[in-house]
Design a protein around this motif. Structure first.
Motif, PDB file in Angstrom:
ATOM      1  N   ALA A  30       0.817  -1.214   0.000  1.00 52.38           N
ATOM      2  CA  ALA A  30       0.000   0.000   0.000  1.00 52.38           C
ATOM      3  C   ALA A  30       0.855   1.270   0.000  1.00 52.38           C
ATOM      4  O   ALA A  30       0.358   2.346  -0.309  1.00 52.38           O
ATOM      5  N   GLU A  31       2.119   1.130   0.365  1.00 47.62           N
ATOM      6  CA  GLU A  31       3.038   2.269   0.268  1.00 47.62           C
ATOM      7  C   GLU A  31       3.667   2.201  -1.118  1.00 47.62           C
ATOM      8  O   GLU A  31       4.685   1.550  -1.331  1.00 47.62           O
ATOM      9  N   ALA A  32       3.051   2.897  -2.078  1.00 46.64           N
ATOM     10  CA  ALA A  32       3.383   2.664  -3.484  1.00 46.64           C
ATOM     11  C   ALA A  32       4.871   2.857  -3.785  1.00 46.64           C
ATOM     12  O   ALA A  32       5.463   2.074  -4.523  1.00 46.64           O
ATOM     13  N   GLU A  33       5.455   3.905  -3.236  1.00 46.30           N
ATOM     14  CA  GLU A  33       6.853   4.174  -3.582  1.00 46.30           C
ATOM     15  C   GLU A  33       7.771   3.102  -2.994  1.00 46.30           C
ATOM     16  O   GLU A  33       8.697   2.619  -3.663  1.00 46.30           O
ATOM     17  N   HIS A  36       7.354  -0.169  -5.117  1.00 46.18           N
ATOM     18  CA  HIS A  36       7.966  -0.223  -6.452  1.00 46.18           C
ATOM     19  C   HIS A  36       9.482  -0.048  -6.406  1.00 46.18           C
ATOM     20  O   HIS A  36      10.215  -0.772  -7.075  1.00 46.18           O
ATOM     21  N   ARG A  39      11.650  -3.018  -5.186  1.00 49.88           N
ATOM     22  CA  ARG A  39      11.875  -4.101  -6.162  1.00 49.88           C
ATOM     23  C   ARG A  39      13.023  -3.756  -7.115  1.00 49.88           C
ATOM     24  O   ARG A  39      13.807  -4.615  -7.494  1.00 49.88           O
ATOM     25  N   ASP A  40      13.110  -2.471  -7.502  1.00 50.90           N
ATOM     26  CA  ASP A  40      14.246  -2.076  -8.351  1.00 50.90           C
ATOM     27  C   ASP A  40      15.567  -2.228  -7.598  1.00 50.90           C
ATOM     28  O   ASP A  40      16.581  -2.616  -8.171  1.00 50.90           O
ATOM     29  N   LEU A 133       9.197  10.002   5.833  1.00 49.09           N
ATOM     30  CA  LEU A 133       7.945   9.455   6.379  1.00 49.09           C
ATOM     31  C   LEU A 133       7.840   9.614   7.895  1.00 49.09           C
ATOM     32  O   LEU A 133       6.743   9.662   8.441  1.00 49.09           O
TER      33      LEU A 133
ATOM     34  N   GLN B 399       1.514  11.371  -1.755  1.00 52.62           N
ATOM     35  CA  GLN B 399       1.813  11.030  -0.365  1.00 52.62           C
ATOM     36  C   GLN B 399       0.760  11.618   0.573  1.00 52.62           C
ATOM     37  O   GLN B 399       0.386  10.996   1.571  1.00 52.62           O
ATOM     38  N   ARG B 402      -2.008   9.327   0.603  1.00 51.90           N
ATOM     39  CA  ARG B 402      -1.670   8.148   1.400  1.00 51.90           C
ATOM     40  C   ARG B 402      -1.812   8.461   2.901  1.00 51.90           C
ATOM     41  O   ARG B 402      -2.328   7.629   3.657  1.00 51.90           O
ATOM     42  N   HIS B 609       7.184  -1.369 -14.118  1.00 50.30           N
ATOM     43  CA  HIS B 609       6.754  -2.272 -13.049  1.00 50.30           C
ATOM     44  C   HIS B 609       5.492  -3.049 -13.393  1.00 50.30           C
ATOM     45  O   HIS B 609       5.226  -4.089 -12.821  1.00 50.30           O
ATOM     46  N   ILE B 716      -2.661   3.052 -12.509  1.00 52.81           N
ATOM     47  CA  ILE B 716      -1.988   2.414 -11.381  1.00 52.81           C
ATOM     48  C   ILE B 716      -1.528   3.467 -10.369  1.00 52.81           C
ATOM     49  O   ILE B 716      -1.207   4.593 -10.748  1.00 52.81           O
ATOM     50  N   THR B 717      -1.526   3.091  -9.098  1.00 50.13           N
ATOM     51  CA  THR B 717      -0.959   3.979  -8.076  1.00 50.13           C
ATOM     52  C   THR B 717       0.552   3.772  -8.062  1.00 50.13           C
ATOM     53  O   THR B 717       1.083   2.879  -7.416  1.00 50.13           O
ATOM     54  N   GLU B 718       1.206   4.598  -8.843  1.00 50.72           N
ATOM     55  CA  GLU B 718       2.666   4.549  -8.915  1.00 50.72           C
ATOM     56  C   GLU B 718       3.131   5.907  -9.399  1.00 50.72           C
ATOM     57  O   GLU B 718       2.430   6.563 -10.171  1.00 50.72           O
ATOM     58  N   TRP B 719       4.309   6.327  -8.944  1.00 56.00           N
ATOM     59  CA  TRP B 719       4.808   7.615  -9.400  1.00 56.00           C
ATOM     60  C   TRP B 719       6.304   7.535  -9.627  1.00 56.00           C
ATOM     61  O   TRP B 719       6.974   6.623  -9.156  1.00 56.00           O
ATOM     62  N   LYS B 724       7.910  12.524  -8.418  1.00 54.78           N
ATOM     63  CA  LYS B 724       6.670  12.131  -7.737  1.00 54.78           C
ATOM     64  C   LYS B 724       5.439  12.320  -8.628  1.00 54.78           C
ATOM     65  O   LYS B 724       4.306  12.426  -8.146  1.00 54.78           O
TER      66      LYS B 724
END
Lengths: 140, 739
Positions: A30-33, A36, A39-40, A133, B399, B402, B609, B716-719, B724
C-alpha cells in the motif's frame, strides 16, 4: 585466505539483502513508492550476487519484518532494519576493497568499486524514506 | 494579421461595451486574449494581435470555453454536509466549520493533520497567499498542486540539470530552429497555437526537420521527418541510445561541454553500451530509425527540444526528461535563437504554482534543505524559521492522499481541481475522500465530482471574475483583469484564503496579522518582494507594466551566457537520485558541482513495473484531446466543445481491433487489475499493442451511476521516484467487447 571469507560473506549477505528488499516490497504494497522502488533496488543486489561469481543459492532469511499492528510504526521499523542490513553490506564491500588493494587484486578491487556505489544508494534510499515518512508517523 | 474572434450569437463587435485583457486558461500556452463584455456579461473573446505568444490566434477551447462562466449550474452559495447531504449555508457558517476543525486538529495533532491540494489554474497571487498560509501560518509541510500530475517532471528535470526550475527556452525558438524534436509532446492537441507556429515554419521557406517521439500517429507524427513510436515505458532506453549515437559520432560540442557542464565522463560511460540495436530490442523501434533520429539531432545547427506528458507521465519520467536536457547540453544548443529546451507545462498557471511554492518547493524557487534560504523566507514573512517546515521535502500530492488513507492527515482542502476524476486508481481515491474521519473542503466554480464527497463546498470566482497574474510555459507573464462580477455569493480564491487567515488569526513575530496583505494588488506586491533576487524575479514586472501586454521574466532566453542558477548557495535543490528518488545533501552537491555549472546526469533503463501479460496483453496510455481541458468542468459546458467530443473513446490499432472483432464505433471494455471502462472504438493512429483513452471524462454528466467512464478507474498507483509525478502511461490492460 581470509579475503575469500569476506567475498563469501558478501555473496550470502547480498542474497539476503535482495530477498529483504522484495519482502519489504510485498509487506508494504500500500506504500506505493516503497513497493515499487524496493523491487528495483533488489535487482542491484541480484546483480552483485551474480558478479561475485558464485552460483546463486537460495539463502534462508530469518523472519525480520515487524508485526506491529500500527502500519506506520511497522514501516519505520522495517525500513530501519533494512537500513542496518544495507550498512552491513556496505561495510563488507569496504573491507573487500581494502583487502583487494592490499593484496593487489585488481579484479576484486574493480568488482568492489562497481558494486559498492549501488549499496550506498540503497543505504541513502532507506535513510531518505525514513527521513521523509517519520515526521508524519511520529506526530500522529 | 488574423485575429480570431468569437462573439455570442447576435452580438457584433461594435456592440461590445469593453474588451478586457487576459490570457488563455484552458491549456498552458498562455495566449493573449481579450474578453468582450456587454451589459455586465461576458459575450465573447478575441485574440490579442500584439501578444508575443499567439499574435491574435486562439485555441478552439478559448473560442468557446468562456461560455462556462455563465453556465446555469455555477456554484453560487456555500454548502455544508448535514445529515449526509450537502445543504446551502452562509459564508460565515461554512468558514466557521473550517476554522473550528482546523483549530481542533492543530490542538490534537499539530500542523501535520492539515493538507492543501491546489491547482494549476489559480493566479499567482492566490498561490503565493496559500503558500504563506500553509507554510508560514499553519506550518504544515502538506501543500501541493495538481501540477504534480502535469508538470512536476518538468520542474524536476530542470532542477536536476540546471539546479533551478525555470524554462530555458522561448517560443520564438520555433521561428529559428532548423530541427525541432518533440519528445512525448503532442503539441497539436495540447497547445494548438504553438502548433500553428510550427506549421507556419513547415509551410514557409527553409522549413525545419521534425523529430516526433510518440507511440501514437499524432498530427505531429504525420508530418515528422522521423517518427519513433517506442513501446510505452521505454523512453529512457530510446534517449540513451540517441545520446550514445551523438557521442560516438563526434557530434558533441566539447568546448561548450568543457566550459559549462559537469558530469560528461560519467554520462559517456553510462551510455557506452546503449547502441541503437540494444534500444531497438527494448523500444521495438528499428535501429536504423534511431540512427536517423540521432543524425537529425547530431547535425542540427539550431536544435529545439520539447518534452511533455508522453515522458512526464511515463516510467522513469525524470530520468528520460533529463536525458533530453543532456542532448541539448552535449550539443551546446542553449541560450541562442532556435537553440533550447522547452520542458512544457500542462496547465495555464502551473508555472506560478511552482514559482510561488505551492507545490514541492519553497516560495521563489528556494531550497528547503538550505537553512539560509529558509531563514530568508522567515525574515520575509517575519516568522520563526521553525514555523516553516524544512525537515524533509514538501509532501507531494500522492503522499498526502496516502496520509489521508492511513488517517494521519485529517483535513484536506482542495482548490480548483478534481481529484475524484484526475488522480490514478479512482476507486481508491473515492474511498479515501469519502472517509468520515477526513474533513474535506472543496473550493470550486462547479459542483464537481470531488465536491459530492466534501464536508464543506466553497463557491469560487472564475477567470474573468477576478484580477491577477499568471505565467505560461515560456515564462510569459500576463495580467488577467476582472471583466464581470462572480455569480451569487461566489468569491475569488484569494478572498477565501485571506478570510481563512484572518479567522484563524495567524500572527507574525511582532503580533501583526499574517499574511499582511489583503487583496490581489497587495498580494502581488508581496510576491514581487519575495521573488526579488531569485531566478523568477518579478520585481520589475508591475501590474502597470503588464497592462501593456505579456512580458517574459528572465528575458527572452535563460542561460544565454552559459551562466546558471546552480551554485550550491543559490540552487533550488541539491538534486535527487534519478533511480531511487533519494535527495542528495549539500556536501554531495558542493563536491559534484562547486561552480554551479549545468549537470549532465545519466540513468540506466529499468523495465516498467507493470508490463503486459497474457491476461492483460495491452499497454494502456491516457491523455488529452484538443476539445477538452482537465475534467471537462468548463469545456463540457461550452456546447460546441461538448458536441465535438461528447463521449469517451478508446484508440485501437487496426490489427488489434480486427483480432478482437471490434469495428469502428463498437462499445469496448478496457480492463486493468483496478477496474473496467466502457468506451467507443476508434480504429487507427496508434501502434499495435497499445490502447489510448482520454482522461477528461468523469461522472457529473454521465448516464447512470456506474463508475465505468473515467480513464483513471484503470490507472496504477505509482509515481516517478524523482518527480513524484503519477504514471498515467504505464499500465497493462485487456480489451474486449462490452457486454
Amino acid at each position: 585466505m581470509t579475503l575469500d571469507r569476506v567475498r563469501h560473506e558478501l555473496h550470502r549477505a547480498e542474497g539476503v539483502l535482495a530477498q529483504r528488499f522484495r519482502q519489504l516490497s510485498e509487506r508494504h504494497r500500500a506504500e506505493a513508492e516503497v513497493h515499487h522502488v524496493a523491487r528495483d533496488l533488489a535487482r542491484w543486489s541480484d546483480e552483485h550476487v551474480a558478479a561475485l561469481g558464485e552460483p546463486a543459492r537460495s539463502v534462508p532469511v530469518p523472519p525480520w519484518l515487524s508485526d506491529d499492528p500500527d502500519p506506520g510504526f511497522a514501516l519505520l521499523t522495517d525500513l530501519r532494519r533494512l537500513h542496518q542490513s544495507c550498512a552491513a553490506v556496505s561495510l563488507d564491500w569496504e573491507l573487500l576493497a581494502q583487502g583487494a588493494q592490499a593484496a593487489r587484486n585488481a579484479e576484486l578491487l574493480d568488482l568492489a568499486s562497481r558494486c559498492h556505489p549501488h549499496t550506498l544508494r540503497q543505504l541513502t534510499w532507506t535513510n531518505a524514506m525514513l527521513t521523509e515518512l517519520s515526521p508524519q508517523i511520529l506526530t500522529s | 494579421m488574423r485575429v480570431d474572434t468569437q462573439l455570442a450569437d447576435g452580438v457584433r463587435a461594435e456592440d461590445v461595451d469593453r474588451w478586457v485583457p487576459t490570457a488563455a486558461v484552458l491549456h498552458s500556452n498562455g495566449d493573449g486574449m481579450d474578453i468582450a463584455v456587454k451589459n455586465g456579461r461576458i459575450v465573447g473573446v478575441r485574440g490579442r494581435a500584439g501578444d508575443r505568444v499567439n499574435h491574435g490566434r486562439l485555441d478552439v477551447k478559448d473560442r468557446y470555453g468562456w461560455q462556462a462562466n455563465a453556465a446555469p449550474d455555477r456554484l453560487t452559495t456555500p454548502l455544508v454536509r448535514d445529515g449526509g447531504s450537502l445543504v446551502e449555508t452562509s459564508w460565515d457558517e461554512a468558514m466557521s466549520r473550517i476554522v473550528s476543525r482546523s483549530r481542533t486538529l492543530l490542538d490534537e495533532q499539530g500542523p501535520g493533520a492539515i493538507g492543501f491540494y491546489t491547482s494549476g489554474q489559480l493566479f499567482c497571487e492566490e498561490y503565493y497567499t496559500l503558500a504563506a498560509i500553509a507554510r508560514g501560518g499553519i506550518g504544515t509541510n502538506h501543500l501541493d498542486g495538481n501540477t504534480r500530475l502535469c508538470t512536476a517532471t518538468a520542474a524536476a528535470a530542470l532542477k536536476a540539470t540546471f539546479g533551478c526550475d525555470g524554462q530555458p527556452g522561448s517560443y520564438t525558438d520555433v521561428d529559428h530552429a532548423d530541427v525541432i524534436a518533440l519528445f512525448g509532446h503532442n503539441v497539436a492537441e495540447t497547445q494548438s497555437v504553438l502548433w500553428m507556429r510550427m506549421l507556419d515554419r513547415l509551410a514557409g521557406d527553409d522549413p525545419p526537420a521534425l523529430l516526433c517521439v510518440d507511440p501514437r500517429e499524432t498530427p505531429v507524427a504525420r508530418v515528422a521527418t522521423v517518427h519513433l513510436a517506442p513501446v510505452p515505458g521505454t523512453n529512457l532506453a530510446l534517449v540513451n541510445a540517441l545520446l550514445h549515437e551523438i557521442i560516438i559520432n563526434g557530434w558533441v560540442d566539447r568546448g561548450y561541454v568543457d566550459r559549462h557542464t559537469v558530469g560528461y565522463a560519467a554520462l559517456a560511460d553510462a551510455v557506452a553500451d546503449c547502441t541503437p540495436e540494444w534500444a531497438a530490442g527494448i523500444c521495438r523501434v528499428p535501429a536504423a530509425r534511431i540512427r536517423e533520429a540521432a543524425a537529425l539531432l547530431g547535425r542540427a545547427r539550431r536544435l529545439l527540444c520539447t518534452v511533455l506528458q508522453g515522458f512526464y507521465q511515463s516510467h522513469q519520467a525524470t530520468a528520460a526528461s533529463v536525458a533530453v536536457n543532456n542532448i541539448v547540453l552535449l550539443r551546446g544548443m542553449l541560450g541562442k535563437p532556435g537553440c533550447g529546451v522547452l520542458q512544457m507545462n500542462g496547465q495555464p498557471t502551473a508555472e506560478n504554482t511552482r514559482e510561488c511554492g505551492a507545490d514541492g518547493d519553497l516560495t521563489g524557487f528556494r531550497n528547503w534543505a538550505n537553512d539560509a534560504h529558509v531563514a530568508e523566507l522567515a525574515r520575509l514573512w517575519n516568522v520563526d524559521p521553525m514555523r516553516i517546515p524544512h525537515y524533509a521535502p514538501p509532501t507531494h500530492a500522492m503522499q498526502m492522499f496516502r496520509y489521508a488513507e492511513t488517517g494521519t492527515l485529517r483535513m484536506l482542502w482542495v482548490s480548483a481541481t478534481n481529484p475524484a476524476v484526475s488522480l490514478p486508481e479512482l476507486a481508491r481515491i473515492r474511498s479515501i475522500l469519502a472517509q468520515d474521519r477526513l474533513f474535506l473542503v472543496v473550493q470550486d466554480c462547479f459542483r464537481i465530482e470531488t465536491a459530492e464527497l466534501a464536508d464543506v463546498v466553497l463557491p469560487a470566482a472564475m477567470w474573468g471574475e477576478k484580477t491577477g497574474v499568471f505565467t505560461n510555459a515560456d515564462r510569459t507573464v500576463h495580467l488577467s483583469e476582472k471583466a464581470v462580477d462572480p455569480p451569487g455569493q461566489a468569491r475569488s480564491d484569494l478572498d477565501i484564503f485571506c478570510d481563512y487567515a484572518r479567522r484563524m488569526d495567524f500572527r507574525d513575530r511582532d503580533g501583526a496579522p499574517f499574511p499582511p496583505w489583503h487583496d490581489a494588488a497587495s498580494a502581488y506586491r508581496a510576491w514581487q518582494r519575495a521573488s526579488a533576487g531569485r531566478l523568477c524575479d518579478y520585481s520589475g514586472l508591475s501590474w502597470e507594466r503588464l497592462r501593456d501586454g505579456g512580458v517574459q521574466w528572465g528575458g527572452e532566453r535563460l542561460y544565454t551566457d552559459g551562466g546558471f542558477f546552480a551554485h550550491p548557495d543559490e540552487c533550488e535543490t541539491y538534486g535527487r537520485d534519478l533511480v531511487t528518488g533519494a535527495p542528495s545533501d549539500a556536501s554531495e552537491y558542493r563536491a559534484m558541482n562547486p561552480d554551479g555549472k549545468a549537470m549532465l546526469k545519466p540513468a540506466p533503463y529499468l523495465p516498467p513495473h507493470e508490463t503486459p501479460s497474457p491476461e492483460f496483453p495491452f499497454a494502456l496510455i491516457t491523455g488529452r484531446t484538443i476539445h477538452h481541458f482537465h475534467t471537462r468542468t468548463k469545456t463540457a459546458r461550452a456546447p460546441e466543445l461538448d458536441a465535438a467530443a461528447p463521449r469517451v473513446w478508446v484508440e485501437v490499432s487496426e490489427v488489434d481491433a480486427e483480432a478482437h472483432g471490434l469495428a469502428e464505433g463498437d462499445l469496448a471494455a478496457i480492463t486493468t487489475p483496478r477496474g473496467t471502462v466502457r468506451a467507443r472504438v476508434r480504429i487507427g493512429g496508434i501502434r499495435d499493442g497499445v490502447l489510448f483513452l482520454p482522461f477528461h471524462y468523469g461522472y457529473w454528466d454521465a448516464d447512470g451511476a456506474a463508475h465505468d467512464r473515467a480513464a483513471n478507474e484503470l490507472t496504477i498507483t505509482e509515481w516517478d521516484p524523482a518527480s513524484k509525478q503519477p504514471l498515467f502511461k504505464t499500465a497493462a490492460a485487456a480489451l474486449g467487447r462490452a457486454p
